[in-house]
Design a protein around this motif. Sequence first.
Motif, PDB file in Angstrom:
ATOM      1  N   UNK A 158     -17.338   5.405  -7.995  1.00  0.00           N
ATOM      2  CA  UNK A 158     -17.920   4.737  -9.156  1.00  0.00           C
ATOM      3  C   UNK A 158     -18.185   3.256  -8.894  1.00  0.00           C
ATOM      4  N   UNK A 159     -17.823   2.793  -7.705  1.00  0.00           N
ATOM      5  CA  UNK A 159     -18.003   1.385  -7.361  1.00  0.00           C
ATOM      6  C   UNK A 159     -19.327   1.159  -6.671  1.00  0.00           C
ATOM      7  N   UNK A 160     -19.807  -0.066  -6.764  1.00  0.00           N
ATOM      8  CA  UNK A 160     -21.061  -0.430  -6.084  1.00  0.00           C
ATOM      9  C   UNK A 160     -20.796  -0.940  -4.673  1.00  0.00           C
ATOM     10  N   UNK A 161     -19.517  -1.113  -4.317  1.00  0.00           N
ATOM     11  CA  UNK A 161     -19.139  -1.589  -2.990  1.00  0.00           C
ATOM     12  C   UNK A 161     -18.493  -0.489  -2.178  1.00  0.00           C
ATOM     13  N   UNK A 183      -9.177  -9.779  -9.418  1.00  0.00           N
ATOM     14  CA  UNK A 183      -9.987  -8.711  -8.833  1.00  0.00           C
ATOM     15  C   UNK A 183     -11.277  -8.456  -9.614  1.00  0.00           C
ATOM     16  N   UNK A 184     -12.285  -7.965  -8.902  1.00  0.00           N
ATOM     17  CA  UNK A 184     -13.495  -7.496  -9.566  1.00  0.00           C
ATOM     18  C   UNK A 184     -13.284  -6.047  -9.980  1.00  0.00           C
ATOM     19  N   UNK A 185     -14.179  -5.548 -10.799  1.00  0.00           N
ATOM     20  CA  UNK A 185     -14.091  -4.142 -11.210  1.00  0.00           C
ATOM     21  C   UNK A 185     -14.193  -3.237  -9.995  1.00  0.00           C
ATOM     22  N   UNK A 204       0.820  -1.213   0.000  1.00  0.00           N
ATOM     23  CA  UNK A 204       0.000   0.000   0.000  1.00  0.00           C
ATOM     24  C   UNK A 204       0.852   1.261   0.000  1.00  0.00           C
ATOM     25  N   UNK A 205       2.062   1.162   0.576  1.00  0.00           N
ATOM     26  CA  UNK A 205       2.941   2.330   0.598  1.00  0.00           C
ATOM     27  C   UNK A 205       3.403   2.694  -0.808  1.00  0.00           C
ATOM     28  N   UNK A 206       3.382   1.718  -1.716  1.00  0.00           N
ATOM     29  CA  UNK A 206       3.759   1.965  -3.110  1.00  0.00           C
ATOM     30  C   UNK A 206       2.530   2.365  -3.919  1.00  0.00           C
ATOM     31  N   UNK A 207       1.486   1.551  -3.827  1.00  0.00           N
ATOM     32  CA  UNK A 207       0.213   1.846  -4.483  1.00  0.00           C
ATOM     33  C   UNK A 207      -0.851   0.915  -3.934  1.00  0.00           C
ATOM     34  N   UNK A 208      -2.000   1.442  -3.502  1.00  0.00           N
ATOM     35  CA  UNK A 208      -3.074   0.578  -3.007  1.00  0.00           C
ATOM     36  C   UNK A 208      -3.543  -0.439  -4.039  1.00  0.00           C
ATOM     37  N   UNK A 209      -3.324  -0.170  -5.322  1.00  0.00           N
ATOM     38  CA  UNK A 209      -3.746  -1.106  -6.357  1.00  0.00           C
ATOM     39  C   UNK A 209      -3.024  -2.448  -6.191  1.00  0.00           C
ATOM     40  N   UNK A 211     -13.283  -3.914  -6.925  1.00  0.00           N
ATOM     41  CA  UNK A 211     -12.016  -3.972  -6.192  1.00  0.00           C
ATOM     42  C   UNK A 211     -11.028  -2.961  -6.781  1.00  0.00           C
ATOM     43  N   UNK A 212     -10.901  -2.966  -8.087  1.00  0.00           N
ATOM     44  CA  UNK A 212      -9.948  -2.081  -8.751  1.00  0.00           C
ATOM     45  C   UNK A 212     -10.362  -0.620  -8.643  1.00  0.00           C
ATOM     46  N   UNK A 213     -11.643  -0.359  -8.732  1.00  0.00           N
ATOM     47  CA  UNK A 213     -12.110   1.028  -8.626  1.00  0.00           C
ATOM     48  C   UNK A 213     -11.795   1.605  -7.255  1.00  0.00           C
ATOM     49  N   UNK A 214     -12.106   0.863  -6.219  1.00  0.00           N
ATOM     50  CA  UNK A 214     -11.871   1.360  -4.858  1.00  0.00           C
ATOM     51  C   UNK A 214     -10.377   1.520  -4.589  1.00  0.00           C
ATOM     52  N   UNK A 215      -9.589   0.522  -4.968  1.00  0.00           N
ATOM     53  CA  UNK A 215      -8.157   0.552  -4.681  1.00  0.00           C
ATOM     54  C   UNK A 215      -7.412   1.592  -5.513  1.00  0.00           C
ATOM     55  N   UNK A 216      -7.977   1.979  -6.631  1.00  0.00           N
ATOM     56  CA  UNK A 216      -7.336   3.005  -7.469  1.00  0.00           C
ATOM     57  C   UNK A 216      -7.825   4.408  -7.148  1.00  0.00           C
ATOM     58  N   UNK A 217      -8.648   4.536  -6.097  1.00  0.00           N
ATOM     59  CA  UNK A 217      -9.127   5.851  -5.696  1.00  0.00           C
ATOM     60  C   UNK A 217     -10.366   6.324  -6.425  1.00  0.00           C
TER      61      UNK A 217
END
Length: 251
Positions: free
Chosen positions: A40-43, A26-28, A14-19, A30-36
Amino acid sequence: MGVAAEHASKAYLASISPVLLAPAMPTTDDLLVLSGNGERASKQISDIRTAAGETAAARVAELLGRPGAASGSTRMLREARNGITHLGMWDREADPKEILASGIGYINEILDELSKEREGFWGDHAALSRLILEEAEAEIVLRYEEKVRNAARDFEEKVSGLTREQRSRTIASLEALPVSGHGPVSAAARCPACGSLGVAGGRDRRDGSGSWFDPRHFGCRVCDLALDGFELDLAGFTGRPLDGAGDTPGG
């Protein structure tokens, strides 16, 4: 300790990138939330999935420039953690001090990468963590050296008095004997005691850098040396690439 090592892995990622916390598939969301882009995510962030501990450790090893190394010294820790968590049991033959030491050493390395003080992380357990690590490392090295020394002595006794040709024939016949399997993948490996070809058994792992051999056991029919656990690290059998049939980890 298993949970702590997994969290330390994810803290580094996470110190490098949350992605980098994304699971292997991953689900879409997962990637949306982790990329900031959580709006736009439903979760919610609490509902997303992150990488499994083994995946996280493999990514850390790759980022630190040691692909395949994650399968070595921390494997017993992960297996103990998973066994206790999911089955309520673990391998009682495994040395608890070695398992704890593997976690301590791994976490210390990550703390150094994060420029965090070790004492600040371990708190009241700082002195104990140092003691466990020092004692375990010393015991492992001594046990490994004694095994190699005894196997080398047994080898010399076995071939003493033989001519060079007899010695070569004896070694070749012993090398040809099968070694009990310890996984779906086996590879010829040079014995650290007698220099003959033994067999390292385990499985292969794949990551972004290629295919890596994850040994679980080494056996040599010539001198009867058998290595497991951290002894495989000391023999240099872990973290080796497998590029073809001619590979000889440790050799």
